[in-house]
Scaffold this active site. Sequence first.
Site, mmCIF file in Angstrom:
data_model
loop_
_atom_site.group_PDB
_atom_site.id
_atom_site.type_symbol
_atom_site.label_atom_id
_atom_site.label_comp_id
_atom_site.label_asym_id
_atom_site.label_seq_id
_atom_site.Cartn_x
_atom_site.Cartn_y
_atom_site.Cartn_z
ATOM 1 N N SER A 1 30.370 -33.555 17.762
ATOM 2 C CA SER A 1 30.285 -33.311 16.321
ATOM 3 C C SER A 1 29.334 -32.178 15.945
ATOM 4 O O SER A 1 29.343 -31.719 14.808
ATOM 5 C CB SER A 1 29.854 -34.594 15.595
ATOM 6 O OG SER A 1 28.515 -34.915 15.925
ATOM 7 N N LYS B 1 22.629 -34.612 13.252
ATOM 8 C CA LYS B 1 23.333 -33.808 12.244
ATOM 9 C C LYS B 1 22.394 -32.738 11.689
ATOM 10 O O LYS B 1 21.214 -32.683 12.007
ATOM 11 C CB LYS B 1 23.836 -34.696 11.098
ATOM 12 C CG LYS B 1 24.702 -35.871 11.524
ATOM 13 C CD LYS B 1 26.009 -35.449 12.156
ATOM 14 C CE LYS B 1 26.820 -36.661 12.598
ATOM 15 N NZ LYS B 1 28.058 -36.270 13.319
#
Length: 237
Positions: free
Chosen positions: A99, A143
Amino acid sequence: MSQERNYSNDDFEDKQSTVDVDTYENDSVSALQERTFSEEVLTDEVEQQGNHLDDNQNSKKEKRTSFIKELLVYVVIFFIGLYIIPNYVLQRTVVDGDSMQNTLHNEESLLIDKISYVVGDPKRFDIVVFYPYGKDVDEYYVKRVIGLPGETIQIIGSDIYINGEILKENYGKDPISSAGIAKNPITLAEDEYFLLGDNREISFDSRYKEVGPVHRDYIEGKAFLRIWPLNKFGFVD
């Protein structure tokens, strides 16, 4: 006409007695001196032995004190290495999934800086490690910070808007195709952050209601150094 002096036996005996007395006195003095000297030598030996015992006892005490000090130092070092550093300073973490491509890749090892967020707050574009479901759940994500507390976030098409203005950034691997809950404006609370993965086509992040805006307390630290693989060793951006 010469005079002759006659000595009687008594005179001889008196002289002999005087000699004997003198000899006895001299012998007594010598014996007393020898005894005194022997006592002094014995006293010195006892004192030396006592001093030697004291030195041995002091040496043993010093060794015990030194051992205790060294033991305490090792205990402190062990405590710092095992508890203080991982919980409050640095932590190693491993990237799980794709991701964050193309910035980070699966199974890369990172060092997380925790101390920075003790004295300050996350900044835009920081790569952070956070617990999306709270620290009681042993599951963390990696993230990038996009929206800061108090800002209004909205995604229109492939563009990210911050307080009505397009955010200029080039961290995304591919253009955004799904805005998720950010299709409509989201105003962050004073302790919330909006986080996105760089691989925005597959990243499970703040666009999804299961994650949503992330509370400040759930952010563990900043990823700042890639330590594995060695050919990619260095700071991450």
